[in-house]
Write a protein that holds these residues in place. Structure first.
Motif, PDB file in Angstrom:
ATOM      1  N   GLY A 102       0.886  -1.320  -0.105  1.00 30.54           N
ATOM      2  CA  GLY A 102      -0.094  -0.082   0.032  1.00 30.54           C
ATOM      3  C   GLY A 102       0.865   1.248   0.025  1.00 30.54           C
ATOM      4  N   PRO A 103       0.301   2.431  -0.511  1.00 29.93           N
ATOM      5  CA  PRO A 103       1.036   3.422  -0.711  1.00 29.93           C
ATOM      6  C   PRO A 103       1.451   4.044   0.769  1.00 29.93           C
ATOM      7  CG  PRO A 103      -0.689   3.838  -2.066  1.00 29.93           C
ATOM      8  CD  PRO A 103      -0.876   2.503  -1.331  1.00 29.93           C
TER       9      PRO A 103
ATOM     10  N   GLY B 102      -2.705  11.320  -8.617  1.00 31.71           N
ATOM     11  CA  GLY B 102      -1.748  11.125  -9.620  1.00 31.71           C
ATOM     12  C   GLY B 102      -1.736   9.653 -10.110  1.00 31.71           C
ATOM     13  N   SER B 103      -1.214   9.528 -11.141  1.00 32.48           N
ATOM     14  CA  SER B 103      -1.163   7.934 -11.589  1.00 32.48           C
ATOM     15  C   SER B 103       0.006   7.436 -11.101  1.00 32.48           C
ATOM     16  CB  SER B 103      -1.245   7.747 -13.248  1.00 32.48           C
ATOM     17  OG  SER B 103      -0.470   8.617 -13.840  1.00 32.48           O
TER      18      SER B 103
ATOM     19  N   THR C 171      -4.191 -11.880  -0.211  1.00 30.73           N
ATOM     20  CA  THR C 171      -4.158 -12.277  -1.419  1.00 30.73           C
ATOM     21  C   THR C 171      -5.391 -13.192  -1.530  1.00 30.73           C
ATOM     22  OG1 THR C 171      -1.830 -12.194  -1.332  1.00 30.73           O
ATOM     23  CG2 THR C 171      -2.824 -13.539  -3.212  1.00 30.73           C
TER      24      THR C 171
ATOM     25  N   TYR D 237     -10.269   1.888  -2.416  1.00 31.91           N
ATOM     26  CA  TYR D 237      -9.603   2.235  -3.990  1.00 31.91           C
ATOM     27  C   TYR D 237      -9.118   0.967  -4.478  1.00 31.91           C
ATOM     28  CZ  TYR D 237      -8.813   7.014  -2.553  1.00 31.91           C
ATOM     29  OH  TYR D 237      -8.961   8.223  -2.301  1.00 31.91           O
TER      30      TYR D 237
ATOM     31  N   GLN E 221      -6.366  -0.288  -7.573  1.00 31.12           N
ATOM     32  CA  GLN E 221      -5.344  -0.058  -8.411  1.00 31.12           C
ATOM     33  C   GLN E 221      -5.006  -1.103  -9.491  1.00 31.12           C
ATOM     34  OE1 GLN E 221      -1.594   0.440  -6.327  1.00 31.12           O
ATOM     35  NE2 GLN E 221      -0.840   2.270  -7.652  1.00 31.12           N
TER      36      GLN E 221
ATOM     37  N   GLY F  61      -3.173   4.170 -12.029  1.00 27.28           N
ATOM     38  CA  GLY F  61      -3.328   4.995 -10.771  1.00 27.28           C
ATOM     39  C   GLY F  61      -4.282   4.298  -9.834  1.00 27.28           C
ATOM     40  N   LEU F  62      -4.670   5.003  -8.805  1.00 27.84           N
ATOM     41  CA  LEU F  62      -5.633   4.728  -7.760  1.00 27.84           C
ATOM     42  C   LEU F  62      -7.076   5.100  -8.386  1.00 27.84           C
ATOM     43  CD1 LEU F  62      -3.603   5.712  -4.592  1.00 27.84           C
ATOM     44  CD2 LEU F  62      -4.393   3.398  -5.471  1.00 27.84           C
TER      45      LEU F  62
ATOM     46  N   GLU G 166     -18.389   5.732  -6.456  1.00 30.92           N
ATOM     47  CA  GLU G 166     -17.817   6.494  -7.349  1.00 30.92           C
ATOM     48  C   GLU G 166     -17.878   5.941  -8.703  1.00 30.92           C
ATOM     49  OE1 GLU G 166     -16.213   9.741  -7.043  1.00 30.92           O
ATOM     50  OE2 GLU G 166     -17.729   9.615  -5.396  1.00 30.92           O
TER      51      GLU G 166
ATOM     52  N   PHE H 275      -5.659  -4.683  -7.361  1.00 28.19           N
ATOM     53  CA  PHE H 275      -5.119  -4.333  -5.953  1.00 28.19           C
ATOM     54  C   PHE H 275      -6.058  -3.500  -5.257  1.00 28.19           C
ATOM     55  CE2 PHE H 275      -2.135  -4.734  -2.632  1.00 28.19           C
ATOM     56  CZ  PHE H 275      -1.601  -3.521  -2.351  1.00 28.19           C
TER      57      PHE H 275
ATOM     58  N   LEU I 293      -7.172  -1.496  -2.023  1.00 26.31           N
ATOM     59  CA  LEU I 293      -6.752  -0.795  -1.036  1.00 26.31           C
ATOM     60  C   LEU I 293      -7.949  -0.028   0.065  1.00 26.31           C
ATOM     61  CD1 LEU I 293      -3.846   0.902  -2.984  1.00 26.31           C
ATOM     62  CD2 LEU I 293      -3.535  -0.503  -0.994  1.00 26.31           C
TER      63      LEU I 293
ATOM     64  N   TYR J  32      -4.338   7.622   4.872  1.00 25.09           N
ATOM     65  CA  TYR J  32      -3.466   6.542   5.096  1.00 25.09           C
ATOM     66  C   TYR J  32      -4.118   5.138   4.484  1.00 25.09           C
ATOM     67  CZ  TYR J  32      -1.497   9.922   8.518  1.00 25.09           C
ATOM     68  OH  TYR J  32      -0.859  11.040   8.783  1.00 25.09           O
ATOM     69  N   PHE J  33      -3.174   4.277   4.046  1.00 26.37           N
ATOM     70  CA  PHE J  33      -3.672   3.133   3.446  1.00 26.37           C
ATOM     71  C   PHE J  33      -3.130   1.759   4.081  1.00 26.37           C
ATOM     72  CE2 PHE J  33      -4.833   4.683  -0.543  1.00 26.37           C
ATOM     73  CZ  PHE J  33      -4.331   5.877  -0.850  1.00 26.37           C
ATOM     74  N   GLY J  34      -4.179   0.846   3.924  1.00 27.99           N
ATOM     75  CA  GLY J  34      -3.834  -0.602   4.618  1.00 27.99           C
ATOM     76  C   GLY J  34      -2.784  -1.141   3.554  1.00 27.99           C
ATOM     77  N   GLU J  35      -2.392  -2.215   3.852  1.00 23.32           N
ATOM     78  CA  GLU J  35      -1.375  -3.039   2.915  1.00 23.32           C
ATOM     79  C   GLU J  35      -2.016  -3.495   1.605  1.00 23.32           C
ATOM     80  OE1 GLU J  35       1.577  -1.851   4.386  1.00 23.32           O
ATOM     81  OE2 GLU J  35       2.100  -3.712   3.413  1.00 23.32           O
TER      82      GLU J  35
ATOM     83  N   TRP K 235      -4.633  -8.223  -2.820  1.00 27.08           N
ATOM     84  CA  TRP K 235      -4.530  -8.642  -4.426  1.00 27.08           C
ATOM     85  C   TRP K 235      -5.542  -9.628  -4.790  1.00 27.08           C
ATOM     86  CZ3 TRP K 235      -1.550  -6.651  -8.114  1.00 27.08           C
ATOM     87  CH2 TRP K 235      -0.538  -5.757  -7.588  1.00 27.08           C
TER      88      TRP K 235
END
Lengths: 112, 116
Positions: A43-44, A103-104, B10, B36, B38, B43-44, B59, B88, B90, B106-109, B112
């Motif tokens: 994750g980011p 952004g991508s 996963t 999200y 990916q 991108g996200l 969305e 992926f 998130l 803040y994102f989780g791990e 997949w």
């Protein structure tokens, strides 16, 4: 036109070089600007955030915002192989219901 | 301190099977929560966000749904997966304490998902 534009790369530079990553945006109401680093299959993670215009420094990283040009940058000094990752910029107008736009991402590779 | 947990990490699912991804946040109250997606090399893409229990905004119209049964729990579901659902996923939470840490997310791990 996308709200946030980011060159996808890949960008490859030698170890020790200064790296410049950039994003442009179209919404003049954006106030908060963030940079995230994302390693493969993870994750980011938040690197830095800035509010409005100006510079912010944290160790080898410097974030720069130019609201008049709608342009933000992330500089990495003394780049290391461990900096190899995808870097995503993000921004928001800020309110409890406003969206954060990403952004991508730019894929960066630091060659030893 | 705040932490975010997301599972499973996963999974491989056949086309037409159901999906349930779960996310929980600890150490904060009434966070904004997000799902999200990916896709490889992209991108996200924001799928859903929630500003409170039972409040879900979508969305992207698709065969996915989200629910928030508790303040710090966010679930992504599908009744029948499509090949195009691979990616992926998130979960993220948003810190609205602008006075201290600014408007950050803040994102989780991540999870997949491969649909076969």
């Amino acid at each position: 036109q996308k709200e946030v534009e980011q060159d996808p790369g890949p960008l490859s530079v030698p170890e020790g070089a200064i790296v410049s990553l950039n994003c442009t945006y179209s919404n003049s109401a954006f106030q908060y600007f963030m940079w995230y680093r994302q390693y493969s299959r993870k994750g980011p993670e938040l690197l830095m955030y800035t509010y409005s215009s100006g510079n912010k420094e944290d160790g080898r990283f410097t974030a720069q915002v130019d609201k008049s040009s709608k342009y933000i940058s992330l500089f990495i000094r003394d780049s290391q192989p461990s900096d190899s990752a995808t870097y995503l910029c993000a921004m928001s107008e800020y309110s409890s219901a406003s969206k954060i736009i990403f952004g991508s991402g730019t894929r960066l590779s630091i060659r030893p | 301190s705040q932490t975010i947990h997301q599972w499973p990490a996963t999974l491989v699912q056949p086309v037409g099977s159901p999906l349930s991804l779960e996310c929980t946040v600890e150490g904060t109250s009434n966070p904004n929560l997000y799902w999200y997606r990916q896709a490889a090399g992209r991108g996200l893409q924001l799928l859903f966000y929630s500003v409170g229990i039972g409040q879900i905004s979508s969305e992207v119209p698709q065969n996915l749904s989200a629910s928030r049964p508790q303040d710090r729990q966010f679930i992504l579901s599908s009744k029948k997966l499509l090949l195009s659902d691979s990616g992926f996923y998130l979960c993220a939470w948003r810190d609205l304490l602008a006075a201290t840490v600014g408007d950050t997310i803040y994102f989780g791990e991540g999870s997949w998902l491969t649909v076969v």
